[in-house]
Design a protein around this motif. Structure first.
Motif, PDB file in Angstrom:
ATOM      1  N   ASN A 208       0.816  -1.206   0.000  1.00  0.00           N
ATOM      2  CA  ASN A 208       0.000   0.000   0.000  1.00  0.00           C
ATOM      3  C   ASN A 208       0.858   1.269   0.000  1.00  0.00           C
ATOM      4  O   ASN A 208       0.460   2.285  -0.558  1.00  0.00           O
ATOM      5  CB  ASN A 208      -0.933  -0.004   1.205  1.00  0.00           C
ATOM      6  CG  ASN A 208      -2.000   1.050   1.088  1.00  0.00           C
ATOM      7  OD1 ASN A 208      -2.584   1.242   0.029  1.00  0.00           O
ATOM      8  ND2 ASN A 208      -2.263   1.747   2.181  1.00  0.00           N
ATOM      9  N   SER A 209       2.042   1.217   0.593  1.00  0.00           N
ATOM     10  CA  SER A 209       2.908   2.396   0.607  1.00  0.00           C
ATOM     11  C   SER A 209       3.559   2.625  -0.758  1.00  0.00           C
ATOM     12  O   SER A 209       4.039   3.714  -1.033  1.00  0.00           O
ATOM     13  CB  SER A 209       3.981   2.276   1.684  1.00  0.00           C
ATOM     14  OG  SER A 209       4.936   1.295   1.333  1.00  0.00           O
ATOM     15  N   ARG A 210       3.564   1.609  -1.610  1.00  0.00           N
ATOM     16  CA  ARG A 210       4.217   1.712  -2.919  1.00  0.00           C
ATOM     17  C   ARG A 210       3.242   1.775  -4.088  1.00  0.00           C
ATOM     18  O   ARG A 210       3.620   2.162  -5.181  1.00  0.00           O
ATOM     19  CB  ARG A 210       5.144   0.517  -3.117  1.00  0.00           C
ATOM     20  CG  ARG A 210       6.342   0.549  -2.209  1.00  0.00           C
ATOM     21  CD  ARG A 210       7.150  -0.721  -2.296  1.00  0.00           C
ATOM     22  NE  ARG A 210       8.383  -0.617  -1.532  1.00  0.00           N
ATOM     23  CZ  ARG A 210       8.487  -0.856  -0.245  1.00  0.00           C
ATOM     24  NH1 ARG A 210       7.425  -1.209   0.442  1.00  0.00           N
ATOM     25  NH2 ARG A 210       9.646  -0.729   0.370  1.00  0.00           N
ATOM     26  N   ALA A 211       1.985   1.351  -3.872  1.00  0.00           N
ATOM     27  CA  ALA A 211       1.038   1.293  -4.979  1.00  0.00           C
ATOM     28  C   ALA A 211      -0.392   1.331  -4.468  1.00  0.00           C
ATOM     29  O   ALA A 211      -0.672   0.951  -3.334  1.00  0.00           O
ATOM     30  CB  ALA A 211       1.256   0.008  -5.781  1.00  0.00           C
ATOM     31  N   ALA A 212      -1.272   1.788  -5.347  1.00  0.00           N
ATOM     32  CA  ALA A 212      -2.703   1.656  -5.093  1.00  0.00           C
ATOM     33  C   ALA A 212      -3.108   0.327  -5.710  1.00  0.00           C
ATOM     34  O   ALA A 212      -2.632  -0.030  -6.782  1.00  0.00           O
ATOM     35  CB  ALA A 212      -3.464   2.809  -5.739  1.00  0.00           C
ATOM     36  N   PHE A 213      -3.951  -0.422  -5.038  1.00  0.00           N
ATOM     37  CA  PHE A 213      -4.345  -1.712  -5.595  1.00  0.00           C
ATOM     38  C   PHE A 213      -5.779  -2.038  -5.208  1.00  0.00           C
ATOM     39  O   PHE A 213      -6.320  -1.535  -4.242  1.00  0.00           O
ATOM     40  CB  PHE A 213      -3.394  -2.831  -5.148  1.00  0.00           C
ATOM     41  CG  PHE A 213      -3.330  -3.049  -3.658  1.00  0.00           C
ATOM     42  CD1 PHE A 213      -4.138  -3.996  -3.043  1.00  0.00           C
ATOM     43  CD2 PHE A 213      -2.472  -2.308  -2.873  1.00  0.00           C
ATOM     44  CE1 PHE A 213      -4.078  -4.201  -1.683  1.00  0.00           C
ATOM     45  CE2 PHE A 213      -2.396  -2.507  -1.510  1.00  0.00           C
ATOM     46  CZ  PHE A 213      -3.206  -3.456  -0.903  1.00  0.00           C
ATOM     47  N   GLU A 214      -6.378  -2.878  -6.024  1.00  0.00           N
ATOM     48  CA  GLU A 214      -7.728  -3.352  -5.761  1.00  0.00           C
ATOM     49  C   GLU A 214      -7.795  -4.788  -6.243  1.00  0.00           C
ATOM     50  O   GLU A 214      -7.044  -5.189  -7.142  1.00  0.00           O
ATOM     51  CB  GLU A 214      -8.766  -2.500  -6.477  1.00  0.00           C
ATOM     52  CG  GLU A 214      -8.591  -2.470  -7.976  1.00  0.00           C
ATOM     53  CD  GLU A 214      -9.544  -1.506  -8.664  1.00  0.00           C
ATOM     54  OE1 GLU A 214      -9.896  -1.789  -9.815  1.00  0.00           O
ATOM     55  OE2 GLU A 214      -9.915  -0.493  -8.058  1.00  0.00           O
ATOM     56  N   SER A 215      -8.662  -5.569  -5.655  1.00  0.00           N
ATOM     57  CA  SER A 215      -8.791  -6.947  -6.087  1.00  0.00           C
ATOM     58  C   SER A 215     -10.250  -7.364  -6.065  1.00  0.00           C
ATOM     59  O   SER A 215     -11.072  -6.776  -5.364  1.00  0.00           O
ATOM     60  CB  SER A 215      -7.959  -7.881  -5.206  1.00  0.00           C
ATOM     61  OG  SER A 215      -8.485  -7.919  -3.906  1.00  0.00           O
TER      62      SER A 215
END
Length: 78
Positions: free
Chosen positions: A21-28
Motif C-alpha cells: 500500500n505504501s508503494r502502490a494503489a491496488f484493488e482486487s
C-alpha cells in the motif's frame, strides 16, 4: 516475503499489505463460479518508472507478495 532490514524475518499478510500500500494503489476482486475461482489484483504504482499491472491466481496473499516483489527490486517472495 522476507524483510532485508529485519534480518530476514518472514513478513505477515498484514505487513505485506501495508508495504504494498505504501508503494502502490491496488484493488482486487474474485472471479469464477463454482469450485474454480481466482483473484484478480490490479496494481497502480505510486511512482513513475513502473507501469500498472494485473496479476491473477487462486491465492490472494500470494498475489500481494508477488506484487510487492515486483515493486521492490532484489527481494523475492518467501
Amino acid at each position: 516475503m522476507t524483510d532485508d532490514s529485519s534480518g530476514g524475518k518472514q513478513l505477515s499478510y498484514s505487513e505485506v499489505r501495508a508495504r504494498l500500500n505504501s508503494r502502490a494503489a491496488f484493488e482486487s476482486h474474485q472471479e469464477g463460479t463454482g469450485k474454480i475461482s481466482s483473484y484478480v489484483l490490479n496494481v497502480r504504482p505510486r511512482y513513475s518508472g513502473c507501469e500498472p499491472f494485473t496479476l491473477t491466481g487462486p491465492d490472494h496473499a500470494e498475489l500481494l507478495r508477488e506484487a510487492l516483489a515486483r515493486l521492490v527490486p532484489g527481494r523475492l517472495p518467501a
